[in-house]
Enzyme design. Structure first.
Site, PDB file in Angstrom:
ATOM      1  N   ASP A  84      23.391 -32.129  -1.038  1.00 16.28           N
ATOM      2  CA  ASP A  84      24.395 -31.863   0.510  1.00 16.28           C
ATOM      3  C   ASP A  84      23.927 -30.576   0.987  1.00 16.28           C
ATOM      4  OD1 ASP A  84      24.634 -30.336  -1.498  1.00 16.28           O
ATOM      5  OD2 ASP A  84      26.998 -29.719  -1.235  1.00 16.28           O
ATOM      6  N   GLU A 142      27.447 -29.552  -4.397  1.00 15.57           N
ATOM      7  CA  GLU A 142      27.084 -28.623  -4.360  1.00 15.57           C
ATOM      8  C   GLU A 142      26.966 -26.864  -3.919  1.00 15.57           C
ATOM      9  OE1 GLU A 142      25.103 -24.383  -5.024  1.00 15.57           O
ATOM     10  OE2 GLU A 142      24.485 -26.055  -4.065  1.00 15.57           O
ATOM     11  N   HIS A 390      21.217 -20.336   4.172  1.00 12.16           N
ATOM     12  CA  HIS A 390      22.599 -20.052   5.494  1.00 12.16           C
ATOM     13  C   HIS A 390      21.611 -20.144   6.202  1.00 12.16           C
ATOM     14  CE1 HIS A 390      25.659 -21.307   1.931  1.00 12.16           C
ATOM     15  NE2 HIS A 390      23.969 -21.926   0.893  1.00 12.16           N
TER      16      HIS A 390
END
Length: 418
Positions: A84, A142, A390
């Protein structure tokens, strides 16, 4: 054993052609999919594994993919990567940047999958060099901490060979060629907490007739910062982040409620319970002080386990990595405050009461020239400027990161199979 595994790894990866693998990685990166929506990604991985000779099962635990390659007698080794992406708008400027608005592989799962495919293909081509059973898993969801449990709930270790060891890796912003290992506790547990502050809305011109949840929520955000600074011991590290603060839709309307989403990272169960109790106490106190008509709603909506490496498995894998990359490139670091759901695959309470040894490590994805050009003298200074996981500009090297990740995963598997 580590010497033999390293020699075999070098032999089967000699002349590794990264062209096709890099194209696969770039395609995955350009077409990211959020948790539980990874249909295209899963199909691409499944096709690649099937072409390499694996018996492939799709839609395991939702969108998961499991490939099994039986190659004589020997241990069962599981290799895992994740499918993902994240709800992040990409700002890398890469020619293969995300084509999906607001969605990006900002955590490197696309690189994990390409490395998994590369290792699986290399091991399949070199079946004369090892013996045993290779189980390759592409795990969904995840990022929300649900995918590993979904796989287990769908019979991962009853429908498919139960592994003697489970191995996984994660790319990070450190230089390509370096690996981070740690026996025991590698990463923290994570808990997601939703808080709803319930006020009484009305016209922005008459606040005296309302109970403003926005002001109350703002006070709560500030108050929550004191949990770490004043209620937890420095010897038991805690991170508490307010990632979402949402309220209202119009400037002249006081809304009925405000919503906060908190992320808690802890290294012990005791710290987690103390912080949860403090969050509830502070939310209730701020709402009472504001005169809210109803108490707040505080709910735990997600959690990740501690990432715990089996000491023996970590030692086995790190020894191979030291031979492959050089002892100076294998760094023992941590525990880190990031989180993963990989350890669910090894925990006894999720596996019929018997633990499965697990080893998880980080591999570097930043090109050396980028790392060396980053400001600062030490790693901590450079990590402040090199985009990390991120981040909307996170861009691990397709070539250097792939070569490193494929080598690391192949070597780890051969530490048991060779």
């Amino acid at each position: 054993m580590s010497s033999r595994a390293a020699e075999t790894t070098r032999a089967i990866l000699t002349g590794l052609d990264l062209t096709g693998l890099a194209a696969f990685y770039r395609d995955l990166h350009a077409h990211p999919e959020l948790s539980w929506q990874e249909h295209r990604t899963a199909a691409a991985v499944a096709a690649r594994l099937a072409a390499a000779g694996f018996t492939v099962t799709e839609r395991v635990g939702g969108t998961g993919v499991v490939g099994v390659l039986r190659n004589g007698d020997g241990p069962v080794v599981l290799l895992r990567a994740d499918l993902d992406a994240l709800p992040v708008t990409e700002r890398t400027g890469l020619p293969y940047a995300s084509t999906v608005p607001g969605v990006m592989h900002a955590c490197g799962h696309d690189l994990h999958l390409a490395c998994l495919a590369g290792a699986a293909e290399a091991l399949s081509r070199a079946r004369s060099s090892w013996s045993g059973v290779l189980v390759v898993v592409a795990q969904p969801a995840e990022e929300v901490g649900e995918g590993a449990l979904a796989l287990l709930g769908d019979g991962l270790f009853t429908r498919f060979p139960r592994p003697d060891v489970a191995l996984g890796q994660h790319v990070g912003p450190t230089p390509a060629g370096t690996t981070i290992h740690r026996p025991g506790l590698l990463m923290a547990a994570s808990t997601t907490i939703d808080v709803r502050v319930l006020g009484r809305g009305g016209h922005g011109s008459t606040p005296e007739l309302c109970v403003d949840p926005v002001v109350t929520a703002a006070h709560l955000v500030t108050r929550l910062q004191t949990i770490v600074s004043r209620e937890t011991s420095p010897s038991d590290p805690v991170v508490l982040t307010t990632g979402v603060l949402r309220a209202g839709t119009q400037a002249n309307v006081i809304p009925d409620e405000a919503y906060l989403a908190l992320n808690l990272r802890t290294r012990t169960d005791g710290a987690r319970e103390r912080v949860l109790a403090a969050v509830r106490r502070m939310a209730e106190g701020e709402c009472a002080a504001a005169g809210c008509p109803r108490p707040p709603q505080v709910e735990v909506t997600g959690r990740f386990p501690l990432t715990l490496n089996d000491p023996g498995a970590d030692a086995t894998v790190s020894a191979v990595h030291a031979e492959l990359f050089g002892a100076e490139a294998v760094i023992e670091h941590g525990p880190l405050m990031g989180s993963e759901d990989f350890s669910y695959l090894g925990l006894a309470e999720h596996n019929g009461g018997t633990a499965i040894p697990t080893a998880f490590w980080f591999f570097g994805g930043t090109p050396w020239q980028v790392w060396e050009a980053a400001p600062g003298d030490g790693p901590e200074d450079k990590l402040r400027t090199v985009p990390g996981n991120h981040n909307s500009r996170f861009a691990p090297s397709a070539e250097e990161g792939l070569r490193h990740g494929v080598t690391a995963l192949t070597g780890a598997a051969l530490a048991y199979l060779a």
